[in-house]
Design an enzyme around this catalytic site. Structure first.
Site, PDB file in Angstrom:
ATOM      1  CB  SER A  44     100.642  50.603  57.242  1.00  0.00           C
ATOM      2  OG  SER A  44     100.980  50.932  58.413  1.00  0.00           O
ATOM      3  CG  HIS A  56      98.886  47.213  61.008  1.00  0.00           C
ATOM      4  ND1 HIS A  56      99.897  46.590  60.924  1.00  0.00           N
ATOM      5  CD2 HIS A  56      99.080  48.556  60.525  1.00  0.00           C
ATOM      6  CE1 HIS A  56     100.835  47.362  60.494  1.00  0.00           C
ATOM      7  NE2 HIS A  56     100.553  48.614  60.406  1.00  0.00           N
ATOM      8  CG  HIS A  92     104.528  49.154  64.555  1.00  0.00           C
ATOM      9  ND1 HIS A  92     103.013  48.848  64.406  1.00  0.00           N
ATOM     10  CD2 HIS A  92     104.807  49.447  63.184  1.00  0.00           C
ATOM     11  CE1 HIS A  92     102.778  48.622  63.197  1.00  0.00           C
ATOM     12  NE2 HIS A  92     103.799  49.097  62.459  1.00  0.00           N
ATOM     13  CE1 TYR A 120     103.254  53.206  66.162  1.00  0.00           C
ATOM     14  CE2 TYR A 120     105.093  52.536  64.380  1.00  0.00           C
ATOM     15  CZ  TYR A 120     103.802  52.867  64.961  1.00  0.00           C
ATOM     16  OH  TYR A 120     102.885  52.426  63.935  1.00  0.00           O
ATOM     17  CD  GLU A 121     101.407  49.243  67.936  1.00  0.00           C
ATOM     18  OE1 GLU A 121     100.119  49.111  68.270  1.00  0.00           O
ATOM     19  OE2 GLU A 121     102.002  48.460  67.332  1.00  0.00           O
ATOM     20  CB  ALA A 177     103.642  51.824  54.606  1.00  0.00           C
ATOM     21  CG  MET A 211     108.225  54.624  61.848  1.00  0.00           C
ATOM     22  SD  MET A 211     106.745  55.558  62.599  1.00  0.00           S
ATOM     23  CE  MET A 211     106.975  57.095  61.777  1.00  0.00           C
ATOM     24  CB  SER A 212     107.755  48.207  60.830  1.00  0.00           C
ATOM     25  OG  SER A 212     107.886  48.259  59.398  1.00  0.00           O
ATOM     26  CG  ASN A 271     104.995  59.326  52.842  1.00  0.00           C
ATOM     27  OD1 ASN A 271     104.229  58.325  53.232  1.00  0.00           O
ATOM     28  ND2 ASN A 271     106.260  59.466  53.278  1.00  0.00           N
ATOM     29  CG  HIS A 330      98.640  56.357  59.458  1.00  0.00           C
ATOM     30  ND1 HIS A 330      99.994  55.429  59.104  1.00  0.00           N
ATOM     31  CD2 HIS A 330      97.669  55.450  59.492  1.00  0.00           C
ATOM     32  CE1 HIS A 330      99.534  54.277  59.177  1.00  0.00           C
ATOM     33  NE2 HIS A 330      98.063  54.203  59.208  1.00  0.00           N
TER      34      HIS A 330
END
Length: 272
Positions: free
Chosen positions: A31, A62, A84, A86-87, A114, A212-213, A236, A247
Site C-alpha cells: 500500500s 495498489h 489480499h 481479506y478480498e 504497510a 494483512m499481507s 501508524n 487506511h
C-alpha cells in the site's frame, strides 16, 4: 501436467511474449509503495487484468500493474499492488504471483508492506527490516496436495528471510543515513484492524509489527526456494497505541516516507 502447472505455463508464456527475458528480482510493493516501480528503466508495464490467471487488487494505493525493466542495475519484475486474503481470494490466488516469479526463474523477491507498529519504540514513518514472521491468518497457502517438483511437502521456515540480504539492507540504510528498525511481522487475515487486546497479545507473542499481507507470499517463496528480503513501512501505531486507525493514514504516511523507502530498496538492490 497439473492445473497449476498449466496455468503457470500460460502466464509465463504470455509474459515472455510481452518481452520479459531474464529476471533476477521480483518486487511486491504494498500500500502506497508502488511508486518505486515508476523508477524502473526501459519499463514494460502490464495491467493485472491482461495477465492470464491473475486476479485484480481493488485496494486504494495498489495500482494493479506488473512492471518489468532495470532498477539499480538489476533486472526486476515489480508488482504495483498485491492480492489480499481479506478480498475473498484463496491463499493460492494470493500467492500465485510468487509461483509465477519462481516459474520465470527469478531467484529472489523483495516483499514490502504497510504495517502497524506494535513495538513501543517504533514511530509512524519508520522502516522495519523483517527478520521473521508469525502466521496468525488461520490459513496456509500450502494446504492441499503438494507439487513435489515445486517444493517439499514440509518446507523449512528457519531462514525464510535471507540473512545476507538483511545485512545488505542494513548497510544500505547506514550508507543513506536511514533509521532502519528490525523486527518480527505478524500477519492477520484482516480486513478489520486488530483490537487493542489482540495487539497486547501480539506484543506478548513477540511481534513488532502487524499487517494483512506478506506472510503467505513468503511461505510460498520458501517452498519455491526463493531468497527473500522483507521491509515494512510502519504507517501508524497499532490499536490501543493511538486514538483510531484508518487506511487514509496508511497512504498518507507512505507518501511522506516514500523517498526514503525508494532509496533504501534501490541501494540494497545495488548491494545484493
Amino acid at each position: 501436467m497439473t492445473k497449476l502447472k498449466e496455468q503457470l505455463q500460460e502466464t509465463t508464456d504470455f509474459l515472455r511474449g510481452k518481452g520479459l527475458e531474464q529476471v533476477d528480482f521480483g518486487l511486491i510493493l504494498g500500500s502506497g509503495l508502488g511508486e518505486l516501480a515508476e523508477e524502473i528503466e526501459n519499463p514494460v508495464a502490464i495491467s493485472f487484468s491482461e495477465v492470464p490467471h491473475f486476479s485484480l487488487s481493488k485496494v486504494v494505493g495498489h495500482a494493479g500493474k506488473l512492471v518489468y525493466g532495470t532498477l539499480a542495475g538489476k533486472k526486476v519484475l515489480a508488482m504495483q499492488g498485491r492480492f489480499h486474503y481479506y478480498e475473498g481470494h484463496s491463499m493460492q490466488t494470493v500467492t500465485y504471483p510468487v509461483r509465477m516469479m519462481a516459474a520465470l526463474g527469478i531467484h529472489s523477491i523483495v516483499v514490502t508492506n504497510a504495517a502497524g507498529g506494535v513495538n513501543e519504540a517504533f514511530e509512524p514513518g519508520n522502516l522495519m527490516l523483517i527478520t521473521d514472521h508469525i502466521n496468525f491468518t488461520g490459513d496456509n497457502p500450502l494446504i492441499g496436495e503438494n507439487e513435489d517438483d515445486m517444493g517439499p511437502r514440509f518446507p523449512d521456515m528457519s531462514q525464510a528471510y535471507t540473512k545476507n540480504y538483511q545485512e545488505a539492507a542494513k548497510a544500505a540504510a547506514a550508507e543513506q543515513g536511514i533509521v532502519l528498525q528490525e523486527g518480527v511481522y505478524m500477519g492477520f487475515s484482516g480486513p478489520t484492524y486488530e483490537t487493542p487486546a489482540e495487539i497486547r497479545m501480539a506484543r506478548t507473542m513477540g511481534a513488532d509489527a502487524v499487517g494483512m499481507s506478506t506472510v503467505a507470499e513468503v511461505i510460498v517463496a520458501a517452498h519455491s526456494g526463493l531468497k527473500v528480503l522483507g521491509i515494512s513501512c510502519i504507517t501508524n501505531l497499532a490499536a490501543g497505541m493511538q486514538s483510531s486507525l484508518n487506511h487514509e493514514e496508511v497512504v498518507e504516511t507512505t507518501e511522506r516516507v516514500k523517498e526514503q523507502f525508494k532509496q533504501l530498496v534501490k541501494t540494497t538492490l545495488k548491494n545484493m
